[in-house]
Design a protein around this motif. Structure first.
Motif, PDB file in Angstrom:
ATOM      1  N   ARG A  56     -11.071  -3.731  15.717  1.00 56.60           N
ATOM      2  CA  ARG A  56     -11.067  -5.121  16.015  1.00 56.60           C
ATOM      3  C   ARG A  56     -10.376  -5.813  15.314  1.00 56.60           C
ATOM      4  NH1 ARG A  56      -9.710  -8.981  19.695  1.00 56.60           N
ATOM      5  NH2 ARG A  56     -10.986 -10.862  19.364  1.00 56.60           N
ATOM      6  N   ALA A  57     -10.579  -5.472  13.763  1.00 61.95           N
ATOM      7  CA  ALA A  57      -9.833  -6.095  12.870  1.00 61.95           C
ATOM      8  C   ALA A  57      -8.358  -5.680  12.918  1.00 61.95           C
ATOM      9  CB  ALA A  57     -10.591  -5.934  11.282  1.00 61.95           C
ATOM     10  N   ALA A  58      -8.098  -4.497  13.012  1.00 59.74           N
ATOM     11  CA  ALA A  58      -6.753  -4.235  13.116  1.00 59.74           C
ATOM     12  C   ALA A  58      -6.091  -4.646  14.241  1.00 59.74           C
ATOM     13  CB  ALA A  58      -6.623  -2.508  13.435  1.00 59.74           C
ATOM     14  N   GLU A  59      -6.755  -4.816  15.298  1.00 66.01           N
ATOM     15  CA  GLU A  59      -6.271  -5.570  16.784  1.00 66.01           C
ATOM     16  C   GLU A  59      -5.765  -7.106  16.471  1.00 66.01           C
ATOM     17  OE1 GLU A  59      -7.535  -7.090  21.061  1.00 66.01           O
ATOM     18  OE2 GLU A  59      -8.797  -5.589  20.003  1.00 66.01           O
ATOM     19  N   LEU A  60      -6.712  -7.525  15.817  1.00 63.96           N
ATOM     20  CA  LEU A  60      -6.236  -9.072  15.255  1.00 63.96           C
ATOM     21  C   LEU A  60      -5.294  -9.105  14.219  1.00 63.96           C
ATOM     22  CD1 LEU A  60     -10.077 -10.349  15.207  1.00 63.96           C
ATOM     23  CD2 LEU A  60      -8.206 -11.158  16.902  1.00 63.96           C
ATOM     24  N   GLY A  77      -0.775   7.895   0.315  1.00 66.96           N
ATOM     25  CA  GLY A  77      -1.742   7.522  -0.562  1.00 66.96           C
ATOM     26  C   GLY A  77      -2.695   6.409  -0.155  1.00 66.96           C
ATOM     27  N   ILE A  78      -2.533   5.763   0.605  1.00 68.39           N
ATOM     28  CA  ILE A  78      -3.354   4.550   0.826  1.00 68.39           C
ATOM     29  C   ILE A  78      -4.330   5.050   2.253  1.00 68.39           C
ATOM     30  CG2 ILE A  78      -1.928   3.543   2.953  1.00 68.39           C
ATOM     31  CD1 ILE A  78      -4.438   1.701   0.444  1.00 68.39           C
ATOM     32  N   ASP A  79      -3.659   6.052   2.943  1.00 67.91           N
ATOM     33  CA  ASP A  79      -4.526   6.780   3.984  1.00 67.91           C
ATOM     34  C   ASP A  79      -5.785   7.445   3.254  1.00 67.91           C
ATOM     35  OD1 ASP A  79      -5.303   7.832   6.378  1.00 67.91           O
ATOM     36  OD2 ASP A  79      -4.044   9.535   6.057  1.00 67.91           O
ATOM     37  N   ALA A  80      -5.529   8.047   2.127  1.00 66.42           N
ATOM     38  CA  ALA A  80      -6.429   8.799   1.577  1.00 66.42           C
ATOM     39  C   ALA A  80      -7.344   8.087   1.036  1.00 66.42           C
ATOM     40  CB  ALA A  80      -5.755   9.799   0.552  1.00 66.42           C
ATOM     41  N   LEU A  87      -4.857   2.264   9.212  1.00 70.00           N
ATOM     42  CA  LEU A  87      -3.524   2.035   8.952  1.00 70.00           C
ATOM     43  C   LEU A  87      -2.722   0.916   9.452  1.00 70.00           C
ATOM     44  CD1 LEU A  87      -2.531   5.726   8.229  1.00 70.00           C
ATOM     45  CD2 LEU A  87      -3.419   4.038   6.362  1.00 70.00           C
ATOM     46  N   VAL A  88      -3.042   0.952  10.859  1.00 69.94           N
ATOM     47  CA  VAL A  88      -2.505  -0.555  11.455  1.00 69.94           C
ATOM     48  C   VAL A  88      -2.943  -1.493  10.612  1.00 69.94           C
ATOM     49  CG1 VAL A  88      -2.509  -1.788  13.544  1.00 69.94           C
ATOM     50  CG2 VAL A  88      -2.417   0.775  13.685  1.00 69.94           C
ATOM     51  N   LEU A  89      -4.159  -1.598  10.464  1.00 67.59           N
ATOM     52  CA  LEU A  89      -4.698  -3.039   9.827  1.00 67.59           C
ATOM     53  C   LEU A  89      -3.945  -3.119   8.261  1.00 67.59           C
ATOM     54  CD1 LEU A  89      -6.669  -5.145   9.205  1.00 67.59           C
ATOM     55  CD2 LEU A  89      -8.476  -3.341   8.577  1.00 67.59           C
ATOM     56  N   TRP A  90      -3.935  -1.969   7.600  1.00 66.27           N
ATOM     57  CA  TRP A  90      -3.102  -1.890   6.268  1.00 66.27           C
ATOM     58  C   TRP A  90      -1.700  -2.588   6.472  1.00 66.27           C
ATOM     59  CZ3 TRP A  90       0.908   0.403   4.017  1.00 66.27           C
ATOM     60  CH2 TRP A  90       1.237   0.199   2.708  1.00 66.27           C
ATOM     61  N   HIS A  91      -0.934  -1.984   7.248  1.00 65.66           N
ATOM     62  CA  HIS A  91       0.566  -2.366   7.875  1.00 65.66           C
ATOM     63  C   HIS A  91       0.549  -3.899   8.037  1.00 65.66           C
ATOM     64  CE1 HIS A  91       4.750  -1.685   8.380  1.00 65.66           C
ATOM     65  NE2 HIS A  91       4.624  -2.084   9.635  1.00 65.66           N
ATOM     66  N   ALA A  92      -0.204  -4.201   8.874  1.00 59.70           N
ATOM     67  CA  ALA A  92      -0.436  -5.753   9.354  1.00 59.70           C
ATOM     68  C   ALA A  92      -0.563  -6.508   8.051  1.00 59.70           C
ATOM     69  CB  ALA A  92      -1.583  -5.810  10.329  1.00 59.70           C
ATOM     70  N   PRO A 107       8.126   1.731  11.167  1.00 55.12           N
ATOM     71  CA  PRO A 107       7.488   2.166  12.281  1.00 55.12           C
ATOM     72  C   PRO A 107       5.859   1.681  12.188  1.00 55.12           C
ATOM     73  CG  PRO A 107       7.764   4.212  11.480  1.00 55.12           C
ATOM     74  CD  PRO A 107       8.725   3.058  10.643  1.00 55.12           C
ATOM     75  N   TRP A 108       5.159   1.149  13.098  1.00 55.32           N
ATOM     76  CA  TRP A 108       3.652   0.919  13.200  1.00 55.32           C
ATOM     77  C   TRP A 108       2.892   2.426  13.008  1.00 55.32           C
ATOM     78  CZ3 TRP A 108       0.509  -3.274  12.567  1.00 55.32           C
ATOM     79  CH2 TRP A 108       1.468  -4.700  12.628  1.00 55.32           C
ATOM     80  N   PRO A 109       1.954   2.427  11.971  1.00 55.16           N
ATOM     81  CA  PRO A 109       1.200   3.563  12.020  1.00 55.16           C
ATOM     82  C   PRO A 109       0.243   3.621  13.379  1.00 55.16           C
ATOM     83  CG  PRO A 109       0.781   2.402  10.117  1.00 55.16           C
ATOM     84  CD  PRO A 109       1.553   1.444  11.203  1.00 55.16           C
ATOM     85  N   SER A 110      -0.535   5.015  13.617  1.00 57.42           N
ATOM     86  CA  SER A 110      -1.249   4.895  14.979  1.00 57.42           C
ATOM     87  C   SER A 110      -2.647   4.732  14.693  1.00 57.42           C
ATOM     88  CB  SER A 110      -0.934   6.215  15.627  1.00 57.42           C
ATOM     89  OG  SER A 110      -1.247   7.406  14.707  1.00 57.42           O
TER      90      SER A 110
END
Length: 295
Positions: free
Chosen positions: A119-123, A99-102, A155-160, A148-151
């Motif tokens: 870059r925001a996802a990395e930080l 849902g959040i991906d879409a 989504l990395v940013l959202w999970h973080a 698990p972390w998304p790829s």
């Protein structure tokens, strides 16, 4: 660290969390997420409780009540554990991510592949990974940290931000408990600050007007609220509420301290346009706050 440095660090951490929060919070207002929950056979409200608590496994109602804290327990009992009869926790976790991906793909468009978002996802991931070493006393955070972390970077940013949010939230619950506030009393004291309308807080957590008024009476008897016709804190009540927020900030500051002030400021700057885009679409009440905190 000097007192001024500590105060500045707490303030920057709080502002950064508030700037990133709409990016996470979109999932709670996402039509795409609601569609995913409907496909599992539940409505959006049930989907909220099930998808957010699914990281805990097939949690009983009491565990969800304990970790969500300020919702009417009767509301939780109406949807949990019945939700696990509709679908497994694993399917709710997958529905939430889908849902959040879409939603983010629809709102952000081409920006989803931008260097700024990457870059925001990395930080944000660097900040969130600091919290993984400190699950003690933070059950809802710890459950999400085990996922698990998304790829994909968005989504990395959202999970973080999900991890940072639940890390902070569990600390906030600890501060409320220490202050002796029940879930509904915490909402009433929040409403008394004027930041959020009391009817919104009461209705969204499914408390009845009678339950709300009883909580108001209790807090007035304890000296937290004025006796006047409007919901307002006493001087002591305002001090105690500020103490709760300070404790919450202190318990949540570690990831931002580790990231450092320059990188934290960079993360906040990078995230503002993405959070604004999401807020304009799904959280209009957050737009003014994001604009006001642009400094």
């Amino acid at each position: 660290m000097t007192q001024n440095e500590n105060r500045d660090s707490l303030a920057l951490a709080r502002r950064t969390w508030r700037t990133l929060e709409p990016y996470h919070g979109a999932v709670y207002f996402s039509p795409e997420a609601a569609d995913q929950y409907a496909a599992l056979g539940v409505d959006a409200r049930t989907g909220y409780f099930a998808s957010r608590s699914a990281a805990l496994g097939a949690a009983p109602a009491d565990l969800v009540i304990a970790t969500f804290y300020n919702f009417n327990p009767q509301l939780v009992r109406r949807v949990i554990p019945a939700a696990w009869e509709a679908a497994t926790p694993q399917r709710f976790v997958a529905a939430r991510i889908a849902g959040i991906d879409a939603t983010l793909r629809r709102i952000l468009g081409a920006d989803i592949s931008s260097p700024a978002l990457a870059r925001a996802a990395e930080l944000a991931r660097s900040a969130a990974e600091v919290t993984l070493r400190h699950p003690q006393g933070r059950p809802l955070f710890a459950a999400h940290a085990a996922l698990p972390w998304p790829s994909a970077p968005h989504l990395v940013l959202w999970h973080a931000q999900t991890l940072l949010r639940e890390f902070r939230g569990d600390g906030h619950v600890a501060a409320l408990l220490t202050a002796g506030l029940s879930g509904i009393e915490a909402l009433v004291t929040h409403a008394a600050t004027g930041e959020i309308d009391a009817d919104v807080l009461r209705g969204s957590r499914a408390w009845t007007p009678e339950q709300w008024e009883q909580a108001v009476r209790n807090l007035r008897e304890r000296g937290w609220l004025d006796e006047g016709p409007h919901l307002a804190p006493t001087e002591e009540g305002a001090r105690l509420r500020a103490e709760i927020e300070h404790t919450t900030d202190r318990l949540a500051v570690l990831p931002y301290l580790t990231l450092g002030p320059a990188a934290t400021a960079e993360l906040r700057s990078l995230m503002r346009p993405f959070s604004l885009a999401v807020a304009r679409e799904l959280l209009p009440w957050a737009v003014d706050r994001l604009s006001e905190e642009s400094a």
